[in-house]
Design a protein around this motif. Structure first.
Motif, short mmCIF file in Angstrom:
data_model
loop_
_atom_site.label_atom_id
_atom_site.label_comp_id
_atom_site.label_asym_id
_atom_site.label_seq_id
_atom_site.Cartn_x
_atom_site.Cartn_y
_atom_site.Cartn_z
N ASP A 156 0.86 -1.19 0.00
CA ASP A 156 0.00 0.00 0.00
C ASP A 156 0.89 1.23 0.00
OD1 ASP A 156 -2.25 -1.55 0.11
OD2 ASP A 156 -2.52 -1.35 2.26
N ASP A 158 1.38 5.61 -1.62
CA ASP A 158 0.82 6.77 -2.31
C ASP A 158 1.03 6.60 -3.81
OD1 ASP A 158 0.20 7.93 0.12
OD2 ASP A 158 2.10 9.02 0.24
N ASP A 159 0.13 7.15 -4.58
CA ASP A 159 0.22 7.07 -6.04
C ASP A 159 1.19 8.15 -6.53
OD1 ASP A 159 -0.35 6.41 -8.71
OD2 ASP A 159 -1.94 7.91 -8.80
N GLU A 160 2.48 7.86 -6.37
CA GLU A 160 3.52 8.82 -6.74
C GLU A 160 4.18 8.41 -8.05
OE1 GLU A 160 6.25 10.30 -4.01
OE2 GLU A 160 4.75 10.74 -2.46
N ARG A 185 -5.63 1.57 -8.02
CA ARG A 185 -5.64 2.76 -7.16
C ARG A 185 -7.06 3.29 -7.04
NH1 ARG A 185 -2.83 7.32 -11.17
NH2 ARG A 185 -4.48 7.30 -12.75
N ARG A 186 -7.30 4.06 -5.99
CA ARG A 186 -8.61 4.67 -5.78
C ARG A 186 -8.86 5.78 -6.79
NH1 ARG A 186 -10.93 0.76 -2.81
NH2 ARG A 186 -10.07 0.57 -0.70
N GLY A 187 -7.82 6.47 -7.16
CA GLY A 187 -7.90 7.58 -8.09
C GLY A 187 -6.53 8.19 -8.24
N ARG A 188 -6.41 9.14 -9.15
CA ARG A 188 -5.12 9.77 -9.38
C ARG A 188 -4.62 10.44 -8.10
NH1 ARG A 188 -3.72 14.31 -14.07
NH2 ARG A 188 -1.44 14.25 -13.78
N HIS A 189 -3.35 10.09 -7.74
CA HIS A 189 -2.70 10.63 -6.55
C HIS A 189 -3.41 10.22 -5.25
CE1 HIS A 189 -0.22 12.73 -9.30
NE2 HIS A 189 -1.11 13.64 -9.63
N GLU A 190 -4.19 9.14 -5.32
CA GLU A 190 -4.82 8.61 -4.11
C GLU A 190 -4.16 7.28 -3.74
OE1 GLU A 190 -9.05 8.55 -4.22
OE2 GLU A 190 -9.21 10.53 -5.17
N ALA A 191 -4.78 6.57 -2.81
CA ALA A 191 -4.20 5.30 -2.34
C ALA A 191 -4.07 4.30 -3.48
CB ALA A 191 -5.07 4.72 -1.23
N TRP A 215 6.57 7.14 1.33
CA TRP A 215 5.30 7.03 0.62
C TRP A 215 4.71 5.61 0.65
CZ3 TRP A 215 6.67 3.72 -3.31
CH2 TRP A 215 8.03 3.74 -3.69
#
Length: 226
Positions: A156, A158-160, A185-191, A215
């Protein structure tokens, strides 16, 4: 992409019957789930879908799933008395069936597990493909695709930008080969969650390094099912 095969596709596992799909595969789904949870659960909600919903009692899938949650192997003679062993171990469980889930594989199980001792919880969806072969297709709502037959990392993070390539490079430095990788991922730049199957396990120091990255929020190291 063609489905991966294994020795189980040809000869099936050593197991307590009556069916590799309804018992051996079911045990292995449960054993994969408790490894993701990281402990033995104290409570489980078990949902059987489609053909499993209609046959789980008659074919012993109910006993098999409970046995797997207790950590039993596919050939453990105690599977037949799994309910008694669950009571002794303090595992409570409920069964439910959904017979018309048209979007799901015919032999699908959803496990909602909780360990009240640690506060841990997980929801896992698995498919029994025959011959003891399984696929874990969802973990906590994140789409997944792994078999449990290889060493598996669940990360798990960050969406980096560059995170996937960086983790792959860390694994490669450990002389470890990646067999499959899926990311959702949940969405852009999300989990985001990565599921990585590997031909061998990582060194403890490498796992510690991954866990301390800013991250990265959690690393679950799952040993291959035997």
């Amino acid at each position: 992409m063609a489905e991966k095969s294994s020795i189980f596709d040809m000869i099936g596992p050593v197991m307590i019957g009556p069916s590799s799909s309804h018992t051996a595969g079911v045990v292995r789904i449960a054993r994969a789930a408790i490894r993701i949870l990281g402990s033995s659960p104290t409570h489980a909600v078990i949902t059987f879908y489609n053909s499993f919903a209609r046959t789980y009692e008659g074919h012993g899938s109910d006993r098999a799933i409970v046995a797997g949650l207790l950590g039993m192997n596919t050939d453990d003679v105690r599977i037949r008395e799994a309910f008694d062993h669950a009571e002794a171990a303090g595992l409570s469980y409920t069964f439910q069936g959904v017979g018309n889930a048209s979007t799901m594989h015919p032999n699908t199980i959803r496990l909602q597990l909780r360990d009240e001792r640690t506060g841990g919880a997980v929801e896992v969806v698995g498919q029994s493909r025959g011959g003891g072969v399984i696929r874990i297709v969802e973990v906590d709502g994140f789409p997944a695709d792994f078999s449990g037959s290889l060493h598996t990392l669940i990360i798990d993070a960050d969406d980096e930008v560059g995170s996937i390539a960086f983790i792959a490079s860390v694994i490669s430095r450990d002389d470890c080969n990646i067999a499959t990788m899926s990311v959702s991922r949940r969405g852009r730049h999300e989990a985001a969650r990565q599921f990585i199957e590997m031909d061998s396990d990582l060194r403890p120091s490498t796992l510690d390094y991954l866990r301390q990255l800013r991250w990265v929020h959690r690393v679950i190291d799952i040993q291959a099912l035997d």
